[in-house]
Design a protein around this motif. Structure first.
Motif, PDB file in Angstrom:
ATOM      1  N   THR A 114       1.081  -1.054  -0.334  1.00 44.60           N
ATOM      2  CA  THR A 114      -0.259  -0.288  -0.362  1.00 44.60           C
ATOM      3  C   THR A 114       1.360   1.266   0.203  1.00 44.60           C
ATOM      4  O   THR A 114       2.125   1.370   0.109  1.00 44.60           O
ATOM      5  N   ALA A 115       0.188   2.034  -0.227  1.00 40.08           N
ATOM      6  CA  ALA A 115       1.353   3.645  -0.585  1.00 40.08           C
ATOM      7  C   ALA A 115       1.339   4.059   1.002  1.00 40.08           C
ATOM      8  O   ALA A 115       2.457   4.534   1.070  1.00 40.08           O
ATOM      9  N   ALA A 116       0.808   4.101   1.467  1.00 35.68           N
ATOM     10  CA  ALA A 116       1.377   3.718   3.335  1.00 35.68           C
ATOM     11  C   ALA A 116       1.830   3.872   3.907  1.00 35.68           C
ATOM     12  O   ALA A 116       2.883   3.886   4.211  1.00 35.68           O
ATOM     13  N   ALA A 117       1.922   1.756   3.361  1.00 30.51           N
ATOM     14  CA  ALA A 117       2.851   1.012   3.970  1.00 30.51           C
ATOM     15  C   ALA A 117       4.611   2.265   3.368  1.00 30.51           C
ATOM     16  O   ALA A 117       5.346   1.629   3.967  1.00 30.51           O
ATOM     17  N   LYS A 118       4.098   1.769   2.287  1.00 32.61           N
ATOM     18  CA  LYS A 118       5.628   2.137   1.116  1.00 32.61           C
ATOM     19  C   LYS A 118       6.209   3.442   1.740  1.00 32.61           C
ATOM     20  O   LYS A 118       7.552   3.923   2.251  1.00 32.61           O
ATOM     21  N   LYS A 119       5.555   4.419   2.054  1.00 31.05           N
ATOM     22  CA  LYS A 119       6.219   5.803   2.525  1.00 31.05           C
ATOM     23  C   LYS A 119       6.606   5.737   4.085  1.00 31.05           C
ATOM     24  O   LYS A 119       7.709   6.475   4.521  1.00 31.05           O
ATOM     25  N   VAL A 120       6.018   5.362   5.202  1.00 28.25           N
ATOM     26  CA  VAL A 120       6.355   4.814   6.274  1.00 28.25           C
ATOM     27  C   VAL A 120       8.006   4.069   6.683  1.00 28.25           C
ATOM     28  O   VAL A 120       8.899   4.638   6.939  1.00 28.25           O
ATOM     29  N   PHE A 121       7.655   3.087   5.412  1.00 25.64           N
ATOM     30  CA  PHE A 121       8.256   2.275   5.315  1.00 25.64           C
ATOM     31  C   PHE A 121      10.087   3.330   4.614  1.00 25.64           C
ATOM     32  O   PHE A 121      11.533   3.107   5.187  1.00 25.64           O
ATOM     33  N   ALA A 122       9.921   3.982   3.761  1.00 27.20           N
ATOM     34  CA  ALA A 122      10.517   4.968   3.419  1.00 27.20           C
ATOM     35  C   ALA A 122      11.497   5.455   4.361  1.00 27.20           C
ATOM     36  O   ALA A 122      12.117   5.868   4.364  1.00 27.20           O
ATOM     37  N   LEU A 123      10.989   5.921   5.160  1.00 32.21           N
ATOM     38  CA  LEU A 123      11.041   7.406   6.326  1.00 32.21           C
ATOM     39  C   LEU A 123      11.769   6.859   7.901  1.00 32.21           C
ATOM     40  O   LEU A 123      12.664   7.102   7.921  1.00 32.21           O
ATOM     41  N   TRP A 124      10.922   5.195   7.811  1.00 38.96           N
ATOM     42  CA  TRP A 124      11.819   4.155   9.359  1.00 38.96           C
ATOM     43  C   TRP A 124      13.452   4.182   8.101  1.00 38.96           C
ATOM     44  O   TRP A 124      14.420   4.235   9.051  1.00 38.96           O
TER      45      TRP A 124
END
Length: 216
Positions: A114-124
């Motif tokens: 999902t876009a939300a998970a990919k975004k937060v994974f990138a931040l992490w």
């Protein structure tokens, strides 16, 4: 194995000449205390500082002690298999709905895309990089130390601490959970009739097991 099945096998083993046979003990929990622990990875800073990605040493010791006390296999294996086969079906079988298992498995994989998970994974990942660690997704860090070794290195502890700090900074678990929950809710709505039928079957099995316990 249910207590009713244990009792039935125990009686069968006694009748077969093994009166001292005991069922396997219940094993204590090792590792995560909640579903979130198991599903999305470590998020307990105290645990990370103490044992990295490994289970708590006291939990591990208790588990191994319980395992060592298991005498359920100290009997003639043909007899034990025969008793298990004979009692299979005499007690109600209560298992998770196959459809629930399917939804649970597929929703987890879909949630990572999902876009939300990919975004937060990138931040992490960027947060971890700033601390000196190169990992693309949160579980990559714990997988790096999943070598089967019982030793807990300082490098593992330090990585786990950085991992949790970056998770907390960007609310990784919350974001990931919400993404998966939305997928599951959609799947549940699409399979509602089937889920209701399987729920009714499980309730019937539970009622059957309870009635069998009551007459023992």
């Amino acid at each position: 194995m249910s207590s009713s099945s244990d009792d039935a096998i125990k009686q069968c083993m006694a009748d077969a000449g093994f009166p001292d046979w005991k069922p396997a003990p219940d094993l204590p929990t090792v590792g995560g205390a909640t579903l979130t622990d198991w599903r999305y990875g470590i998020h307990d800073l105290t645990r990370a500082k103490r044992s990295g990605y490994h289970p708590d040493p006291e939990q591990q010791a208790a588990y191994e002690a319980a395992l060592a006390s298991d005498e359920s296999m100290n009997a003639d294996q043909d007899t034990l298999r025969g008793c298990a086969s004979q009692t299979d079906g005499t007690g109600a079988s209560v298992r998770q709905s196959p459809l629930v298992s399917q939804i649970s498995g597929s929703s987890y994989q879909q949630s990572t895309e999902t876009a939300a998970a990919k975004k937060v994974f990138a931040l992490w990942s960027a947060c971890m990089k700033a601390k000196g660690y190169i990992y693309r997704e949160p579980l990559d860090a714990s997988d790096h130390f999943s070598t089967g070794s019982d030793q807990i290195s300082e490098a593992e502890k330090q990585t786990a601490v950085a991992d949790v700090e970056c998770r907390d900074q960007y609310h990784v678990e919350k974001t990931w959970f919400e993404a998966e929950a939305a997928i599951q809710q959609k799947a549940i709505a699409g399979h509602l009739d089937d889920l209701k039928r399987q729920k009714a079957a499980i309730k019937s099995a539970v009622a059957k097991a309870r009635s069998q316990e009551a007459v023992r």
